[in-house]
Every structure is written in structure tokens, then in C-alpha cells.
Enzyme design. Structure first.
Site, PDB file in Angstrom:
ATOM      1  CG  PHE A 159      -1.829   1.244   1.222  1.00  0.00           C
ATOM      2  CD1 PHE A 159      -3.083   1.187   0.620  1.00  0.00           C
ATOM      3  CD2 PHE A 159      -1.412   2.453   1.768  1.00  0.00           C
ATOM      4  CE1 PHE A 159      -3.910   2.319   0.578  1.00  0.00           C
ATOM      5  CE2 PHE A 159      -2.239   3.577   1.724  1.00  0.00           C
ATOM      6  CZ  PHE A 159      -3.490   3.511   1.132  1.00  0.00           C
ATOM      7  CG  ASP A 244       5.493   3.651   2.094  1.00  0.00           C
ATOM      8  OD1 ASP A 244       5.490   4.198   3.222  1.00  0.00           O
ATOM      9  OD2 ASP A 244       4.492   3.572   1.365  1.00  0.00           O
ATOM     10  CE  LYS A 273      -1.079   6.062   7.631  1.00  0.00           C
ATOM     11  NZ  LYS A 273      -0.746   5.353   6.403  1.00  0.00           N
TER      12      LYS A 273
HETATM   13  C1  LIG Z   1      -0.954   5.661   4.990  1.00  0.00           C
HETATM   14  C2  LIG Z   1       0.101   5.175   4.082  1.00  0.00           C
HETATM   15  C3  LIG Z   1       0.386   5.831   2.874  1.00  0.00           C
HETATM   16  C4  LIG Z   1      -0.426   7.010   2.380  1.00  0.00           C
HETATM   17  O1  LIG Z   1      -0.333   8.102   3.235  1.00  0.00           O
HETATM   18  P1  LIG Z   1      -1.397   9.310   3.079  1.00  0.00           P
HETATM   19  O2  LIG Z   1      -0.870  10.346   4.028  1.00  0.00           O
HETATM   20  O3  LIG Z   1      -2.728   8.775   3.459  1.00  0.00           O
HETATM   21  O4  LIG Z   1      -1.344   9.748   1.663  1.00  0.00           O
HETATM   22  C5  LIG Z   1       1.413   5.335   2.104  1.00  0.00           C
HETATM   23  N1  LIG Z   1       2.130   4.273   2.488  1.00  0.00           N
HETATM   24  C6  LIG Z   1       1.899   3.633   3.648  1.00  0.00           C
HETATM   25  C7  LIG Z   1       2.748   2.466   4.035  1.00  0.00           C
HETATM   26  C8  LIG Z   1       0.857   4.043   4.474  1.00  0.00           C
HETATM   27  O5  LIG Z   1       0.601   3.373   5.596  1.00  0.00           O
END
Ligand SMILES: *Cc1c(COP(=O)(O)O)cnc(C)c1O
Length: 415
Positions: A159, A244, A273
Site C-alpha cells: 500500500f 516506504d 503519518k
Molecule cells: C498511509 C500510508 C500511505 C499514504 O499516506 P497518506 O498520508 O494517506 O497519503 C502510504 N504508504 C503507507 C505504508 C501508508 O501506511
């Protein structure tokens, strides 16, 4: 908007308070009708938080094991964070990236100091950070191997966000398919070194992106051996490795960065986050090599890294890299994992338990949403990670007693 709607809700709640709670829920739902209905929201209004608890408009308390989806690492009403917010509000809010401001420069230096990276770009969300990382990788790839070297490879279960390129790298067809065409040149492959070895190509691949601990995809800790092999492969074929760490970074796994567990360093890493304590902020950390082709004008953001948000993030990053907090997450996270394994054996209701630190996923025999719903009714907030996985993301400051209470509520909700 909140000030317009909330008094009506409270009035309506007061009127219906002697009737069923579902009447209140309906009023709340009606009051939210002007919002685009893209979220399945819980049928109550959250009005306050303290420590690891949230309170709804009727005064009900909920133990929060979602942390605003890994955002509120310090819980609610943290005095240090509140002081940092007040101090930041007394200073500059925004001046644009046409001018230098100290908080963003200080924050970048702090993140460089803590990590593998040499430079940092600030933006406003996770998806934005990943999209920016793709641009950095493609600019580098083009300089390195010509226009064909632009491919981005993501992994099964990934994701990476909801924008056009990050969605293409997200392994959820139901999120992706209705919005085609998405950004091109992005493909998803198995978390398998043999398959990746067949796919990664020195001439056409710019970067591989992965979450060292996959979050939405079911809480999967990627194997250190796999990461070592992938790093060797990407080096051999002149391909950048992007981590990420938007969900798993900044203390959640008991180290500042999740990659510290394997010791395998990336070329680029994204954060968001928890970075600014609940204010919107993302960051792209990169080596000098990955950054080497980015020139003035190549990327930008109006709000990114402004003085207000960066001041607050300086406080948060200081707190989340504090060795005593990290030791707490490591110690209590191990305990949490042991308790979940014990629960699996004792109840037979968990098919699998995965995670580390304060990010855990448990596979259940029914739809995860059912368990999440029953836990919520009992006063514990959880979030799913895929159809059959329930995710636990407690604030990093949660004590053992608070974790134990959450576990009790979870076990009751499995019944
Ligand atoms: C939440 C998340 C995103 C996206 O972040 P947003 O601030 O909602 O755009 C991308 N990668 C990971 C692993 C996430 O948990």
C-alpha cells in the site's frame, strides 16, 4: 464546519438521549451528509482525547489502538506536543519555499543525522512523499540509463497511497481499477527474489519500492534475508531501493526507522503519518547519489516543510527518537506479541499473529470488520488490514496496563 454542525448534533443528542443510541447515531450520520461518502465511519462523534483514550459526544470512552492510523504516536493531549504547538503558533505559520526558514532546515538536519540520508524534501502527506520519491528515482534513472530506465516495481501486499502513481503501486485492485488509467510504468510482483530477479532490469527499472513492514497489506514484516538479497540485486543492476516507512517508521517498531532491524539501507525513504504529531506532513529522505540529478524547479510544494508544521515535527521527531521511548516500544512490543501468541493458543480464534514493536496484525476466522465492530462496541478501537486481519497500532506511549486492557477487550470481541 465543525462549529456549525456540532451544536446541532449535541442538541439533537440531548433531545434523543432518553431514546435509543441508534437515534443519536442517525442524527450524527445525517449531519455528515455534506461529506463525500468515501469512508465507512463509525456511528458516533469523537469530541475529545486524553492519553490513549478517545471520548464520544455521549461521554463514552474508547481505548484507541488505531492511533489515528499510526499518526498519534504520543497519544492525545500530550503536554510536550501541546507546548510545541503553542510555541509554533506564536511564530511564522507560512512564508513559502521561496525563502529560508529555520524549522525546516533544522528538521532536515535532524532526519539526516538519524538516518542513512544526505538530504530531505518535505511535503504534506504519505502519498505525496511516495509520488515525489518516484520522481526522484525517474530523474536519476533517466540520467543514468536514458528514457527507458523509468520502471517502478512494487510488491504483492503493498500500500503506497491513493494518488495516480502510488495507487498504481498499491496491491488492491478494488482501489485501483475504477480509476484507470493510472500513472504508467509501475508494476506489482511477488515478494520473491527469483521472480524479482527475472523482472528487475538494469535498462528499464529505475526503482523498487517496499514497506519494510507492510501495513495495510496485513502487517507483514519483510524477511531480513530477502531484503539483503534484494539490496544486492538492486546494486548489481543499478536500481534504486525505496523504503516506504510512512506507517512503520519513527519508532513504531522500536527503532527510529524500521530498516534498522535488517540493517539493509535504502537509497530513498518516505515518512509521513506520525511525523508532525497529527499535522499533515510528509518527507522524502535520500542519499546524495539519489538526489544528484534533482535541480531547482524539478519538484516543489506550496505548503511543504513550512515553519509551523516543521517546528512541531522537530518536537515530535525528538520524542520519537528518544532511546527511552524506543526501549519502551521494544520491551512492551515483545510482551504484546507474546500475549497475542498466547491468545492464539488459548482461544483457537487467531489463525496467525504477525508484527513487532507496536504494530501487530492478527488473522481471524471471520471478516475482520466484524471483530473491529464488536471491539468498538466494547470500547476498543481497532482497524483492519485486509479482509481477515485485525491490526493493533497503540500509541507508542501506551503502558503495559493499557495494553493489557486492550488485549482483554480484543479477546472478548473474538467470542
Ligand atoms: C498511509 C500510508 C500511505 C499514504 O499516506 P497518506 O498520508 O494517506 O497519503 C502510504 N504508504 C503507507 C505504508 C501508508 O501506511
Amino acid at each position: 464546519m465543525a462549529t456549525l454542525v456540532s451544536p446541532e448534533i449535541r442538541q439533537a443528542s440531548a433531545v434523543t438521549s432518553d431514546k435509543s443510541s441508534s437515534a443519536t447515531a442517525q442524527v450524527v450520520a445525517a449531519a455528515g451528509d455534506a461529506l463525500l461518502p468515501v469512508y465507512r465511519r463509525a456511528p458516533f462523534e469523537i469530541v475529545r482525547g486524553a492519553g490513549v483514550e478517545l471520548f464520544d459526544a455521549d461521554g463514552r470512552a474508547y481505548l484507541d489502538f488505531t492511533s489515528g492510523i499510526a499518526v498519534n504516536a504520543l497519544g492525545y493531549g500530550d503536554p510536550g506536543l501541546t507546548a510545541a504547538l503553542h510555541a509554533a503558533a506564536d511564530g511564522l505559520i507560512h512564508v513559502s519555499n521561496l525563502f529560508r526558514t529555520a524549522p525546516g532546515e533544522e528538521l532536515a538536519a535532524r532526519l539526516v543525522e538519524l538516518s542513512f540520508a544526505d538530504s530531505v524534501f518535505f511535503c504534506n502527506s504519505g502519498a505525496e512523499a511516495n509520488e515525489g520519491a518516484f520522481k526522484v528515482a525517474r530523474r536519476w534513472g533517466r540520467a543514468r540509463g536514458g528514457t527507458a530506465k523509468h520502471g517502478i516495481v512494487a510488491l504483492r501486499g503493498a500500500f503506497h497511497g491513493r494518488l495516480s502513481a502510488t495507487l498504481a503501486a498499491t496491491d488492491r485492485p478494488q482501489y485501483r481499477l475504477p480509476f484507470r488509467p493510472l500513472a504508467g510504468g509501475i508494476s506489482i510482483h511477488e515478494r520473491d527474489i527469483t521472480e524479482l530477479s527475472a523482472v528487475l532490469d538494469a535498462e528499464t527499472t529505475a526503482a523498487v519500492i517496499l514497506e519494510p513492514v507492510q501495513g495495510e497489506g496485513g502487517v507483514r514484516v519483510l524477511d531480513a534475508g530477502f531484503l539483503h538479497e534484494l539490496r544486492a540485486l538492486t546494486r548489481e543492476r543499478d536500481i534504486l531501493l525505496i523504503y516506504d516507512e510512512i506507517q512503520c517508521g519513527l519508532g513504531r517498531t522500536g527503532t527510529v526507522f524500521a530498516y534498522e532491524h535488517s540493517g539493509v539501507e535504502p537509497d530513498i525513504l518516505t515518512l509521513a503519518k506520525p511525523l508532525a504529531g497529527g499535522l499533515p506532513m510528509g518527507a522524502i529522505l535520500m542519499t546524495a547519489e539519489a538526489a544528484s540529478t534533482m535541480q531547482p524547479g524539478d519538484h516543489g510544494s506550496t505548503f511543504g516543510g513550512g515553519p509551523f508544521v516543521a517546528s512541531v515535527a522537530n518536537h515530535v521527531v525528538g520524542r520519537l527518537s528518544d532511546p527511552s521511548l524506543l526501549a519502551h516500544v521494544t520491551r512492551e512490543g515483545e510482551w504484546l506479541g507474546e500475549q497475542l501468541m498466547g491468545m492464539a493458543e488459548r482461544t483457537g480464534k487467531l489463525r496467525a499473529v504477525r508484527g513487532l514493536g507496536f504494530i501487530w496484525g492478527v488473522d481471524v476466522h471471520e471478516k475482520a470488520g466484524n471483530v473491529v465492530g464488536r471491539a468498538r462496541d466494547a470500547g476498543l478501537l481497532l482497524v483492519s488490514a485486509g479482509d481477515y486481519t485485525v491490526r493493533l497500532l497503540p500509541p507508542l506511549v501506551a503502558t503495559r496496563a493499557e495494553l493489557a486492557r486492550g488485549l482483554e477487550l480484543l479477546e472478548a470481541a473474538l467470542a
